[in-house]
Design an enzyme around this catalytic site. Sequence first.
Site, short mmCIF file in Angstrom:
data_model
loop_
_atom_site.label_atom_id
_atom_site.label_comp_id
_atom_site.label_asym_id
_atom_site.label_seq_id
_atom_site.Cartn_x
_atom_site.Cartn_y
_atom_site.Cartn_z
N CYS A 263 0.86 -1.18 0.00
CA CYS A 263 0.00 0.00 0.00
C CYS A 263 0.90 1.22 0.00
CB CYS A 263 -0.92 0.00 1.22
SG CYS A 263 -1.98 1.46 1.35
N GLU B 113 -3.46 1.13 -5.92
CA GLU B 113 -2.51 0.09 -6.29
C GLU B 113 -2.28 0.17 -7.79
OE1 GLU B 113 0.23 -1.63 -5.72
OE2 GLU B 113 -0.83 -2.29 -3.91
#
Length: 330
Positions: free
Chosen positions: A2, A117
């Site tokens: 992340c 992402e």
Amino acid sequence: MCGRFSLSVPHGQIQHMVDYPDLDVAEADWIDQDDFFPRYNIAPRSNAPVIRRQDPDQSELVIHTMKWGVVPHWSKHEDLTLNTINARAENLVESGGMWSSMKSKKRCVVVCDGYFEWLKKGKERLPHFIRRRDNKLMVLAGLYDSVVLEGATNRMWTFTIVTTDASTSLAWLHDRQPVILSSTSDFEKWLDTSQGWHKGLVEIMKPGDGKELECYPVPKEVGRVGANSSDFIKPVSQRKGGIEALFAKQAAKGKHASSRSPNKQDFPSSPSKPSTSKDAGAAGQVIDVDASPQSSPSSDNGQQRTQKRTMAGDPEGISPKKRMKNTGLE
């Protein structure tokens, strides 16, 4: 992994956590509240709020603005080459390591709209945004630490986001994802540091099926650190001025143009200019040779002299005697 997330809601919505009434922080203190500004693109080493216990052995919660990317308490200087924005769940299960002191007494939760992402497709990296389908705020598992660096006077507070294997619904995008806390019992277990580290926390870190999440492509501009726009958390197809919107606009314009019938207004004529006899001839126009222009005084005098010579018997105005002399017949 992340590496970016969004938290764009006002401070009041974070404090009241209306989506999670059991996570009571409405009356909680917010430490360094002024250091956080809602943003659609929060990058590593930026400030963001986390929720933690005021004291590891007490139940009272506080909101605390911290810097993303843990700087361990034993550090003398902030090592910018150290990648500590994420902590792998597998490393927390193992004993020892840099996370051992934090996982027992320094657990927190990170609040966000969702996280970004990047999908690797050949040489391209295409950003996607993952959020809850019900549009509730997302709560992620985290760890924190604090340190007074050498030469500094203020204590630095930093945090990391715990990651685990990607769920089956997100494995196509990336092999890692943050640990998402979805229930009240998960919040309470993760924030309850009075018992230290225990096996029940290992279960929390396992990925779910991800059915409560949605994922879609977003603009590439989100990759620029410091860039900030509400478009970053909207699907590319809904972006104002996006490529799909452009194609739709062009199609509508073409359809409108094809429905029109041509008329004189579509083919404007160029302005005309006075034409000369040369121009007229070149254009194939008929010229009126009988039409004579209005005579000027000088031309009238010339006509009178010619008439006098003609009356004297010489159509060319030359006397008979002078003509004979010119021809050698005199």
